[in-house]
Design a protein around this motif. Structure first.
Motif, PDB file in Angstrom:
ATOM      1  N   GLU A  30      -6.880  -0.151   0.350  1.00 51.12           N
ATOM      2  CA  GLU A  30      -6.008   1.080   0.322  1.00 51.12           C
ATOM      3  C   GLU A  30      -4.831   1.220  -0.055  1.00 51.12           C
ATOM      4  OE1 GLU A  30      -5.591   0.147   4.752  1.00 51.12           O
ATOM      5  OE2 GLU A  30      -7.798   1.445   5.070  1.00 51.12           O
ATOM      6  N   LEU A  31      -4.530  -0.132  -0.765  1.00 52.37           N
ATOM      7  CA  LEU A  31      -2.662   0.198  -1.232  1.00 52.37           C
ATOM      8  C   LEU A  31      -2.850   0.170  -2.933  1.00 52.37           C
ATOM      9  CD1 LEU A  31      -1.300  -3.736   0.213  1.00 52.37           C
ATOM     10  CD2 LEU A  31      -0.932  -1.083   0.929  1.00 52.37           C
ATOM     11  N   ARG A  32      -3.995   0.583  -3.355  1.00 49.81           N
ATOM     12  CA  ARG A  32      -4.972   0.302  -4.526  1.00 49.81           C
ATOM     13  C   ARG A  32      -4.559   2.022  -4.042  1.00 49.81           C
ATOM     14  NH1 ARG A  32      -6.869  -4.321  -5.481  1.00 49.81           N
ATOM     15  NH2 ARG A  32      -9.055  -3.926  -4.674  1.00 49.81           N
ATOM     16  N   ARG A  33      -5.086   2.511  -3.481  1.00 45.94           N
ATOM     17  CA  ARG A  33      -5.955   4.201  -3.616  1.00 45.94           C
ATOM     18  C   ARG A  33      -3.921   5.229  -3.238  1.00 45.94           C
ATOM     19  NH1 ARG A  33     -10.132   3.017  -0.447  1.00 45.94           N
ATOM     20  NH2 ARG A  33      -9.278   2.435   1.310  1.00 45.94           N
ATOM     21  N   LYS A  34      -3.296   4.353  -2.547  1.00 45.47           N
ATOM     22  CA  LYS A  34      -1.630   4.860  -2.753  1.00 45.47           C
ATOM     23  C   LYS A  34      -1.070   4.714  -3.517  1.00 45.47           C
ATOM     24  CE  LYS A  34      -1.714   5.187   2.988  1.00 45.47           C
ATOM     25  NZ  LYS A  34      -2.398   6.378   2.759  1.00 45.47           N
ATOM     26  N   GLY A  35      -1.384   3.352  -4.426  1.00 45.61           N
ATOM     27  CA  GLY A  35      -0.593   3.740  -5.419  1.00 45.61           C
ATOM     28  C   GLY A  35       0.150   2.362  -5.724  1.00 45.61           C
ATOM     29  N   VAL A  36       0.057   1.594  -4.452  1.00 47.39           N
ATOM     30  CA  VAL A  36       1.555   0.680  -4.730  1.00 47.39           C
ATOM     31  C   VAL A  36       1.356  -0.685  -6.299  1.00 47.39           C
ATOM     32  CG1 VAL A  36       1.545  -1.273  -3.430  1.00 47.39           C
ATOM     33  CG2 VAL A  36       1.401   0.174  -2.211  1.00 47.39           C
ATOM     34  N   ASP A  37       1.343  -0.892  -7.031  1.00 48.93           N
ATOM     35  CA  ASP A  37       1.118  -1.940  -8.182  1.00 48.93           C
ATOM     36  C   ASP A  37       0.638  -2.995  -7.090  1.00 48.93           C
ATOM     37  OD1 ASP A  37       2.063  -2.813 -10.230  1.00 48.93           O
ATOM     38  OD2 ASP A  37       3.125  -4.056  -9.868  1.00 48.93           O
ATOM     39  N   ALA A  38      -0.304  -4.148  -8.301  1.00 53.49           N
ATOM     40  CA  ALA A  38      -0.871  -4.532  -8.219  1.00 53.49           C
ATOM     41  C   ALA A  38      -0.745  -5.954  -7.431  1.00 53.49           C
ATOM     42  CB  ALA A  38      -2.194  -4.396  -9.517  1.00 53.49           C
ATOM     43  N   GLU A  39       1.008  -6.292  -8.172  1.00 51.64           N
ATOM     44  CA  GLU A  39       1.774  -7.637  -8.065  1.00 51.64           C
ATOM     45  C   GLU A  39       2.038  -7.479  -6.828  1.00 51.64           C
ATOM     46  OE1 GLU A  39       6.289  -9.232  -9.558  1.00 51.64           O
ATOM     47  OE2 GLU A  39       4.114  -8.578 -10.928  1.00 51.64           O
ATOM     48  N   VAL A  40       2.255  -6.214  -6.487  1.00 51.44           N
ATOM     49  CA  VAL A  40       3.262  -6.246  -4.821  1.00 51.44           C
ATOM     50  C   VAL A  40       2.038  -6.048  -3.745  1.00 51.44           C
ATOM     51  CG1 VAL A  40       3.811  -4.792  -3.023  1.00 51.44           C
ATOM     52  CG2 VAL A  40       5.361  -4.301  -5.383  1.00 51.44           C
TER      53      VAL A  40
ATOM     54  N   ASP B  67      10.702   2.737  -0.962  1.00 51.82           N
ATOM     55  CA  ASP B  67      10.551   1.631  -0.608  1.00 51.82           C
ATOM     56  C   ASP B  67       9.462   0.479  -0.831  1.00 51.82           C
ATOM     57  OD1 ASP B  67      10.503  -0.967  -1.742  1.00 51.82           O
ATOM     58  OD2 ASP B  67      12.198  -1.432   0.221  1.00 51.82           O
ATOM     59  N   ASP B  68       7.892   0.616  -2.237  1.00 56.71           N
ATOM     60  CA  ASP B  68       6.488   0.348  -1.947  1.00 56.71           C
ATOM     61  C   ASP B  68       6.568  -1.195  -1.196  1.00 56.71           C
ATOM     62  OD1 ASP B  68       6.407   2.864  -3.509  1.00 56.71           O
ATOM     63  OD2 ASP B  68       5.503   1.743  -5.244  1.00 56.71           O
ATOM     64  N   GLU B  69       7.467  -1.938  -1.292  1.00 55.75           N
ATOM     65  CA  GLU B  69       7.432  -3.083  -1.029  1.00 55.75           C
ATOM     66  C   GLU B  69       7.193  -3.266   0.672  1.00 55.75           C
ATOM     67  OE1 GLU B  69       9.562  -6.016  -3.144  1.00 55.75           O
ATOM     68  OE2 GLU B  69       8.918  -5.602  -5.137  1.00 55.75           O
ATOM     69  N   ASP B  70       8.100  -2.909   1.065  1.00 52.72           N
ATOM     70  CA  ASP B  70       8.590  -2.747   2.569  1.00 52.72           C
ATOM     71  C   ASP B  70       7.689  -1.637   3.235  1.00 52.72           C
ATOM     72  OD1 ASP B  70       9.350  -2.834   5.040  1.00 52.72           O
ATOM     73  OD2 ASP B  70      10.213  -0.670   5.024  1.00 52.72           O
TER      74      ASP B  70
ATOM     75  N   LEU C 174      -0.414  -9.826   1.338  1.00 49.38           N
ATOM     76  CA  LEU C 174      -2.138  -9.999   1.621  1.00 49.38           C
ATOM     77  C   LEU C 174      -1.898 -11.501   1.153  1.00 49.38           C
ATOM     78  CD1 LEU C 174      -3.997  -7.649  -0.223  1.00 49.38           C
ATOM     79  CD2 LEU C 174      -3.574  -7.287   1.688  1.00 49.38           C
ATOM     80  N   ALA C 175      -0.654 -12.022   0.728  1.00 46.84           N
ATOM     81  CA  ALA C 175      -0.890 -13.586   0.405  1.00 46.84           C
ATOM     82  C   ALA C 175       0.241 -13.947   2.154  1.00 46.84           C
ATOM     83  CB  ALA C 175       0.254 -13.873  -0.544  1.00 46.84           C
ATOM     84  N   ASP C 176       0.619 -13.297   3.059  1.00 47.34           N
ATOM     85  CA  ASP C 176       1.239 -13.735   4.036  1.00 47.34           C
ATOM     86  C   ASP C 176      -0.276 -14.232   4.886  1.00 47.34           C
ATOM     87  OD1 ASP C 176       3.702 -13.416   2.812  1.00 47.34           O
ATOM     88  OD2 ASP C 176       3.649 -11.664   3.978  1.00 47.34           O
ATOM     89  N   ILE C 177      -1.573 -13.574   5.087  1.00 43.27           N
ATOM     90  CA  ILE C 177      -2.577 -13.413   6.261  1.00 43.27           C
ATOM     91  C   ILE C 177      -3.252 -14.685   5.212  1.00 43.27           C
ATOM     92  CG2 ILE C 177      -4.279 -11.744   6.426  1.00 43.27           C
ATOM     93  CD1 ILE C 177      -3.339  -9.437   6.048  1.00 43.27           C
ATOM     94  N   ASP C 178      -3.231 -14.944   6.470  1.00 39.74           N
ATOM     95  CA  ASP C 178      -4.167 -16.533   5.288  1.00 39.74           C
ATOM     96  C   ASP C 178      -5.110 -16.332   6.074  1.00 39.74           C
ATOM     97  OD1 ASP C 178      -3.173 -16.822   8.146  1.00 39.74           O
ATOM     98  OD2 ASP C 178      -3.202 -19.027   8.643  1.00 39.74           O
ATOM     99  N   ALA C 179      -6.438 -17.033   5.419  1.00 44.29           N
ATOM    100  CA  ALA C 179      -7.313 -17.569   5.985  1.00 44.29           C
ATOM    101  C   ALA C 179      -8.190 -17.508   7.690  1.00 44.29           C
ATOM    102  CB  ALA C 179      -8.574 -18.083   5.595  1.00 44.29           C
ATOM    103  N   GLY C 180      -6.939 -18.671   8.024  1.00 47.07           N
ATOM    104  CA  GLY C 180      -7.297 -18.636   9.834  1.00 47.07           C
ATOM    105  C   GLY C 180      -6.956 -17.490  10.747  1.00 47.07           C
ATOM    106  N   ALA C 181      -5.496 -16.223  10.358  1.00 52.70           N
ATOM    107  CA  ALA C 181      -5.453 -15.251  10.511  1.00 52.70           C
ATOM    108  C   ALA C 181      -6.119 -13.799  10.750  1.00 52.70           C
ATOM    109  CB  ALA C 181      -4.494 -14.944  10.699  1.00 52.70           C
ATOM    110  N   GLU C 182      -7.466 -14.226   9.240  1.00 51.85           N
ATOM    111  CA  GLU C 182      -8.291 -12.845   9.128  1.00 51.85           C
ATOM    112  C   GLU C 182      -9.664 -13.817   9.965  1.00 51.85           C
ATOM    113  OE1 GLU C 182     -10.083 -10.653   5.287  1.00 51.85           O
ATOM    114  OE2 GLU C 182      -9.392 -12.691   5.111  1.00 51.85           O
TER     115      GLU C 182
END
Length: 186
Positions: free
Chosen positions: A101-111, A75-78, A116-124
């Protein structure tokens, strides 16, 4: 009258799958994927690449991967969610590095975008500040002219290699360096 030989069943045409009638080959591929998944979670693209390296045909690989996806083992999303959570928390990676890293692992750009939308600027930023604070505690701060510049470059470089933006890295390093100097004066 000319007689032509009957086509042999052992010969296969260019469009035929030579492994189609060999259930052992498919079971071998399935077992191989299960061994790989035992070590760590993997993306569909990673497994497909490993099967190709081992010489499995594309139809066999697709059937095996479809079977593993159907039961929830691939499950690529998981995978992307777990990867981002782990690498952000433990390795201190920023969004840019995680996306690479995810691109190199073959995960779809939309996924990737959704994950990455789950990481907000404050957390980063909080994670970048923690990384700099941890490194500054071990850093020797001299009162020589130009020593702060060397420290800033080194710390900003560390953050840049971990995928943080240059502007955020410089801002975090400047603030944390001033804070550490103040802490050491007391």
């Amino acid at each position: 009258m000319t007689s032509f030989p009957h086509p042999s069943t052992s010969e296969s045409g260019p469009d035929e799958d030579p492994d189609r009638d060999d259930p052992n080959r498919e079971e071998q591929a399935h077992a191989y994927c299960l061994r790989l998944l035992t070590a760590r979670a993997r993306t569909r693209a990673e497994l497909e690449g490993r099967l190709t390296q081992r010489g499995y045909t594309e139809p066999v690989a697709q059937r095996v991967l479809d079977r593993l996806t159907e039961v929830g083992l691939v499950d690529d999303e998981d995978f992307a969610e777990q990867w981002v959570r782990s690498r952000h928390l433990y390795a201190g990676k920023g969004k840019r590095a995680l996306a690479d890293e995810l691109r190199r692992k073959g995960v779809d750009a939309e996924v990737i975008t959704t994950t990455l939308a789950d990481i907000d600027a404050g957390a980063e930023r909080d994670r970048a500040e923690q990384l700099v604070r941890d490194r500054l505690r071990r850093e020797r701060l001299d009162d020589e002219p130009g020593s702060d510049l060397k420290v800033k470059r080194r710390l900003a470089g560390m953050l840049a290699r971990r995928g943080y933006s240059q502007s955020m890295a410089l801002d975090v390093v400047t603030v944390e360096l001033a804070s550490e100097r103040e802490r050491r004066r007391v």
